[in-house]
Design a protein around this motif. Structure first.
Motif, mmCIF file in Angstrom:
data_model
loop_
_atom_site.group_PDB
_atom_site.id
_atom_site.type_symbol
_atom_site.label_atom_id
_atom_site.label_comp_id
_atom_site.label_asym_id
_atom_site.label_seq_id
_atom_site.Cartn_x
_atom_site.Cartn_y
_atom_site.Cartn_z
ATOM 1 N N UNK A 73 0.815 -1.216 0.000
ATOM 2 C CA UNK A 73 0.000 0.000 0.000
ATOM 3 C C UNK A 73 0.847 1.264 0.000
ATOM 4 N N UNK A 74 2.070 1.186 0.533
ATOM 5 C CA UNK A 74 2.878 2.405 0.671
ATOM 6 C C UNK A 74 4.262 2.315 0.034
ATOM 7 N N UNK A 75 4.732 1.122 -0.319
ATOM 8 C CA UNK A 75 6.087 0.975 -0.875
ATOM 9 C C UNK A 75 6.017 0.198 -2.189
ATOM 10 N N UNK A 421 0.205 -5.920 -13.002
ATOM 11 C CA UNK A 421 0.996 -5.526 -14.165
ATOM 12 C C UNK A 421 2.155 -6.474 -14.441
ATOM 13 N N UNK A 422 2.589 -6.439 -15.705
ATOM 14 C CA UNK A 422 3.842 -7.035 -16.181
ATOM 15 C C UNK A 422 4.376 -6.019 -17.186
ATOM 16 N N UNK A 423 5.287 -5.164 -16.761
ATOM 17 C CA UNK A 423 5.662 -4.037 -17.614
ATOM 18 C C UNK A 423 7.011 -3.472 -17.187
ATOM 19 N N UNK A 424 7.455 -2.417 -17.896
ATOM 20 C CA UNK A 424 8.707 -1.719 -17.578
ATOM 21 C C UNK A 424 9.865 -2.706 -17.423
ATOM 22 N N UNK A 443 -2.499 -9.430 -6.669
ATOM 23 C CA UNK A 443 -3.758 -8.857 -6.191
ATOM 24 C C UNK A 443 -3.563 -7.857 -5.062
ATOM 25 N N UNK A 444 -2.385 -7.865 -4.424
ATOM 26 C CA UNK A 444 -2.126 -6.940 -3.322
ATOM 27 C C UNK A 444 -1.600 -5.586 -3.796
ATOM 28 N N UNK A 445 -1.271 -5.459 -5.074
ATOM 29 C CA UNK A 445 -0.679 -4.227 -5.592
ATOM 30 C C UNK A 445 -1.623 -3.045 -5.406
ATOM 31 N N UNK A 446 -1.046 -1.887 -5.156
ATOM 32 C CA UNK A 446 -1.858 -0.678 -5.004
ATOM 33 C C UNK A 446 -2.520 -0.303 -6.321
ATOM 34 N N UNK A 451 3.256 -1.355 -8.482
ATOM 35 C CA UNK A 451 3.245 -2.790 -8.234
ATOM 36 C C UNK A 451 4.041 -3.169 -7.000
ATOM 37 N N UNK A 452 3.890 -4.418 -6.589
ATOM 38 C CA UNK A 452 4.541 -4.890 -5.361
ATOM 39 C C UNK A 452 5.551 -6.003 -5.599
#
Length: 467
Positions: A73-75, A421-424, A443-446, A451-452
């Motif tokens: 959520x924050x990092x 995502x799958x990118x960059x 599913x936990x990504x902000x 992304x996480x």
């Protein structure tokens, strides 16, 4: 029964029955011809029942999680960089953003793997973002920014790292972990300097891609080892940019209205910043038959993410090395003499990575695939990030002989939803394989942007994809 004579049961199925009947009534040559025909039909019959269609299957959906956010959520995790050393060792790096600094964490994390990417060991951490790994001589470098340009060096194949050293003072720089070009005992890469602070939005119109050159034998932690090309900001390329009155031809650029120096509302609480370029790759044209080929070897082409609001265009420029050693950044021209700013380019609307393969003499492109960029912004689902062209969960691979005509090679990986995502991604060649490090999420990504995960993928025998 006429010429066929009396019918009687015969073994062998329909083709066997017909063949026996013909033998009793036709000359030998006709029977031989029929035998050849039925043999051919028999050989073709199984193929006719095989599936010849179906969806494209991802080449490398399975992954190893190289990095995982301690607090999605924050990092968020950014800027994956990947380097394969001649020894076979793999080096990786990525950023921790958001609240990482406030929580006492260094931004950049550096790792190594000696088992082909199955397991990873952290080797360092430092205050730097937008960094990329590259080798010059026997040293490994990690070059990025913390406002000013910074570079760190490893003299032991990434086992340990020295402290970052600043290469500039009082400036603002930007980039991603785009490619590095090696030729003639020199290393070339691009960082982007923000040349002004007028834009009150995402400032990609104020970025100038700066090609940096150094001898591979030099100490690249010293500013005097580097030569910087002249600066050319996007805002200075397009007449009428600052008056929102640009003449960019018939290509629908910008896609949405532009309100320089602010962002413009496009509906659904979504907005668009003034157009620009960013996240630059550097290449050279190797084909002597190419209209942009420079037989002296002193021209470098810059391929950049094109922020137009739409999809399918990359921005392009070139840098020419002068006789006095300086380098000049300018626009390329077509044979007609017309300057070219944008080129049709699969995934050019997002950060992409170009890698040149000496064996196939092909350029390989890793980019994001858009599927519904024509959707109305106010009708996008909440989990979709930013503008309709900003899909980030489909990573695809192309190849090209000339950097303009790209052939689809396959889907590398697809996230289960637009948020995952799958990118960059960055890539390197590892023997017969392409190894890839992706900025990813579950599913936990902000969000799709924040992304996480940092995930490692391997496309095996990638040269077999050429057709």
């Amino acid at each position: 029964m006429g010429i066929m004579g009396q019918a009687r049961p015969m073994a062998g199925g329909p083709f066997g029955t017909m063949q026996s009947m013909i033998r009793s009534t036709f000359p030998l040559r006709a029977v031989v011809a029929w035998s050849v025909l039925t043999a051919a039909l028999g050989a073709a019959t199984p193929a006719a029942t095989e599936s010849v269609g179906g969806p494209v299957r991802p080449l490398a959906n399975p992954f190893v999680a190289v990095g995982e956010s301690p607090d999605p959520a924050t990092i968020p995790l950014y800027t994956p960089s990947l380097l394969r050393l001649p020894s076979g060792r793999l080096l990786a790096a990525y950023d921790r953003g958001g609240a990482a600094g406030r929580k006492g964490m260094a931004n950049a994390v550096l790792l190594s793997s000696d088992d082909h990417g199955v397991t990873w060991t952290q080797r360092g951490a430092m205050a730097m973002t937008h960094g990329r790994l590259f080798q010059a001589g026997t040293n490994i470098y990690y070059l990025g920014q913390k406002g000013d340009l910074r570079v760190a060096c490893s003299k032991d194949q990434g086992e340990t790292w020295g402290e970052p050293v600043e290469l500039t003072s009082g400036q603002q720089w930007h980039q991603s972990a785009c490619n590095v070009w090696h030729t003639g005992g020199r290393v070339y890469l691009v960082m982007e300097r923000r040349v002004s602070n007028t834009i009150r939005a995402w400032p990609v119109g104020e970025l100038a891609p700066v090609l940096m050159r150094a001898s591979e034998a030099a100490d690249l932690t010293k500013r005097e080892s580097w030569t910087f090309a002249s600066e050319l900001a996007f805002r200075d390329v397009v007449p009428g940019y600052e008056k929102n009155d640009m003449d960019l031809g018939w290509f629908g650029v910008p896609f949405f209205p532009m309100t320089y120096p602010a962002k413009s509302s496009v509906g659904g609480r979504r907005s668009m910043a003034p157009i620009g370029w960013l996240e630059t790759n550097v290449v050279q044209v190797r084909d002597p038959d190419h209209v942009w080929y420079d037989p002296t070897g002193h021209t470098f082409h810059l391929f950049m993410r094109g922020h137009t609001g739409g999809t399918g265009y990359a921005a392009v420029a070139k840098v020419v090395e002068n006789d006095d050693g300086t380098m000049t950044t300018q626009l390329e021209k077509m044979p007609s003499g017309k300057p070219v700013l944008f080129l049709p380019f699969p995934g050019g609307q997002m950060r992409f990575h170009i890698c040149y393969d000496e064996k196939t003499r092909l350029y390989w492109l890793l980019s994001s695939q858009a599927t519904d960029s024509m959707a109305r912004p106010d009708r996008l689902p909440p989990e979709r990030y930013d503008l309709p062209n900003n899909e980030r969960h489909r990573l695809v691979l192309h190849f090209s002989r000339n950097l303009v005509d790209w052939c689809f090679a396959g889907v590398v990986a697809i996230g289960p939803s637009p948020k995952q995502s799958r990118h960059y991604a960055s890539m390197d060649i590892d023997g017969d394989d392409l190894v890839i490090l992706s900025r990813s999420g579950d599913s936990r990504a902000k969000s799709a942007h924040d992304g996480n995960l940092i995930t490692f993928h391997r496309v095996r025998n990638f040269r077999d994809l050429v057709y």
